[in-house]
Structure formats: structure tokens, C-alpha cells
Design an enzyme around this catalytic site. Structure first.
Site, mmCIF file in Angstrom:
data_model
loop_
_atom_site.group_PDB
_atom_site.id
_atom_site.type_symbol
_atom_site.label_atom_id
_atom_site.label_comp_id
_atom_site.label_asym_id
_atom_site.label_seq_id
_atom_site.Cartn_x
_atom_site.Cartn_y
_atom_site.Cartn_z
ATOM 1 C CD GLU A 35 9.477 -1.758 3.285
ATOM 2 O OE1 GLU A 35 8.529 -1.189 2.713
ATOM 3 O OE2 GLU A 35 10.669 -1.528 2.998
ATOM 4 C CG ASP A 53 6.881 -0.785 -3.198
ATOM 5 O OD1 ASP A 53 7.525 -1.174 -4.180
ATOM 6 O OD2 ASP A 53 7.128 0.271 -2.597
#
Length: 129
Positions: A35, A53
Site C-alpha cells: 500500500e 488514500d
């Protein structure tokens, strides 16, 4: 802050993620590697939803944190997105716990793509935990 792998493993363990909701520490390490590359300052903008994000877990501003600019945001973790990018990752971990409690580890696309059905033991190998 960019964590070293074993440093992050120790920190996540201290913050209670090892085995949380049945998810092993190695899986959390795999997830955060793919991620954010263990970087607390990582951000990625999603044009489709006009959301971003944030942080080491890449937590989304549409559903989980408030960045003051995402349309129709929910702020499920009741946290500002900037707090998810702090060097102290306690708030980010608390939000990740809420996400995995509500949606499971499959809420993270990177986990599904890179960690599910893979041997993730190497992510904690050699770490003194």
C-alpha cells in the site's frame, strides 16, 4: 516517516495488530508494504471518487477519514486524514482495526492482489519480535 520492515513489525505488534481479527502480523506487513512501502506520508488521489488514500495503510477519505475536500465523505474513523500520516501511527492503527472489524482484510486491494494466497512469512523473517 519511512519505517524499516522489522521496526514496523515491532510497532504494529506493540499496537495490538498481530492476530487482530485473525490477521497475522506478516499479513499486515505485506499489506503496508504494497500500500505505502511503509511510508506514513504516502498519499494517492482517486479521480473517480474524488477521494484520497492516506498514510501507511492508505486509508480512504471517502469512508474513513476527513480531509475537508472529499465530496460526500463519511469519516467512519472520526479522524482527520492528516493524523493518519503522523510518525506516530497509533491513530492509523486504530482506524485500520475499525476497517478490518467492519469489512475484513479484503477491504485493502493491495492485500487481495499481493498477499492473499501468498506465503507472507518473509515479511517478518529475521525480526526480533
Amino acid at each position: 516517516k519511512v519505517f524499516e520492515r522489522c521496526e514496523l513489525a515491532r510497532t504494529l505488534k506493540e499496537l495490538g495488530l498481530d492476530g487482530y481479527k485473525g490477521v497475522s502480523l506478516a499479513n499486515w506487513l505485506c499489506l503496508t508494504k504494497w500500500e505505502s512501502s511503509y511510508n506514513t506520508k504516502a498519499t494517492n488521489y482517486n479521480p473517480g471518487s474524488e477521494s484520497t488514500d492516506y498514510g501507511i495503510f492508505q486509508i480512504n477519505s471517502k469512508f474513513w477519514c476527513n480531509d475537508g475536500k472529499t465530496p460526500n465523505a463519511v469519516d467512519g474513523c472520526h479522524v482527520s486524514c492528516s493524523e493518519l500520516m503522523e510518525n506516530n501511527i497509533a491513530k492509523a492503527v486504530a482506524c485500520a482495526k475499525q476497517i478490518v472489524s467492519e469489512q475484513g482484510i479484503t477491504a485493502w486491494v493491495a492485500w487481495k492482489s499481493h498477499c492473499r494466497d501468498h506465503d507472507v512469512s518473509s515479511y517478518v523473517e529475521g525480526c526480533t519480535l
